[in-house]
Design an enzyme around this catalytic site. Structure first.
Site, PDB file in Angstrom:
ATOM      1  N   SER A 135       0.899  -1.161   0.035  1.00 48.35           N
ATOM      2  CA  SER A 135      -0.153   0.135   0.118  1.00 48.35           C
ATOM      3  C   SER A 135       0.965   1.161  -0.225  1.00 48.35           C
ATOM      4  O   SER A 135       1.998   1.278   0.523  1.00 48.35           O
ATOM      5  CB  SER A 135      -0.721   0.147   1.312  1.00 48.35           C
ATOM      6  OG  SER A 135      -1.449   1.259   1.484  1.00 48.35           O
ATOM      7  N   TYR A 148      -1.820  -0.972  10.023  1.00 49.85           N
ATOM      8  CA  TYR A 148      -2.086  -1.190   8.573  1.00 49.85           C
ATOM      9  C   TYR A 148      -0.569  -0.643   8.015  1.00 49.85           C
ATOM     10  O   TYR A 148       0.055  -1.327   7.106  1.00 49.85           O
ATOM     11  CB  TYR A 148      -3.292  -0.706   8.111  1.00 49.85           C
ATOM     12  CG  TYR A 148      -3.356  -0.789   6.619  1.00 49.85           C
ATOM     13  CD1 TYR A 148      -4.041  -2.162   6.265  1.00 49.85           C
ATOM     14  CD2 TYR A 148      -3.024   0.019   5.633  1.00 49.85           C
ATOM     15  CE1 TYR A 148      -3.969  -2.495   4.768  1.00 49.85           C
ATOM     16  CE2 TYR A 148      -3.258   0.016   4.528  1.00 49.85           C
ATOM     17  CZ  TYR A 148      -3.715  -1.338   3.904  1.00 49.85           C
ATOM     18  OH  TYR A 148      -3.809  -1.366   2.562  1.00 49.85           O
TER      19      TYR A 148
END
Length: 192
Positions: A135, A148
């Site tokens: 990401s 995350y």
């Protein structure tokens, strides 16, 4: 690497980025196996795409990973896509420790273990790939999603180190930064 006639295993393949990748690989005449925890979601995808293979498994459970490796020895493209994106605030003392562990396990530990267990068979293939879906938040952390962001940064670092370790073998390692709105439109040929 050729983009057809592969056997592609995609974690988190029943929705989002995983499903978009599954559709692309199906269109290019590959055998596609999607992994998910919800049989209802998997069956819904199977109904929409009858050629897709579905497998219910929890990739945070090492025994489930071993079963996948044993059941699908012909896999030559492993896509570590499954992920949890949890918003959390460390100022909040009631932060759920189990959720933190689950997110790290899904976003980082599972791809590491999937790679560990699939690499011996991937090394035997003429062409093989490990594609880790990371990401942008692994580069520029999101303030409201620190676990995350950290897990995706770890996955990026792992991918880079693994790429160097596997240099000179048949296994290529890719780290794809996800931008949720962008990745749905990428062609398979630009990944491989």
């Amino acid at each position: 690497m050729k983009i057809n006639q592969n056997v592609v295993l995609i974690t988190g393949g029943s929705s989002g980025i995983g499903l978009a990748l599954a559709r692309h690989f199906l269109e290019k005449e590959n055998k596609v196996i999607i992994i998910g925890r919800s049989m209802d979601k998997l069956l819904s995808v199977k109904k929409q795409y009858p050629r897709i293979h579905i497998e219910k498994a929890d990739i945070t459970v090492e025994e489930d990973i071993k079963v996948l490796v044993h059941k699908y020895p012909d896999v030559n493209i492993l896509i570590n896509n499954a992920g949890i994106h949890m918003e959390c605030d460390f100022k909040n003392s009631s932060l759920d420790t189990q959720s933190i562990k689950q997110e790290i396990s899904t976003d980082f530990i599972a791809p590491v273990l999937l790679s560990k267990y699939f690499i011996p068979s991937l090394l035997l293939k003429k062409e093989a790939a490990i594609i880790n879906i990371s990401s942008y938040f692994g580069i520029s952390p999101k303030q409201s999603a620190p676990i995350y962001s950290a897990s995706k940064a770890a996955l990026r670092s792992f991918s880079k180190a693994l790429r160097v370790q596997l240099e000179g073998t048949s296994v290529k390692v890719f780290d794809i930064l996800s931008f949720r709105s962008f990745i749905h439109s990428i062609p398979v040929s630009s990944v491989l």
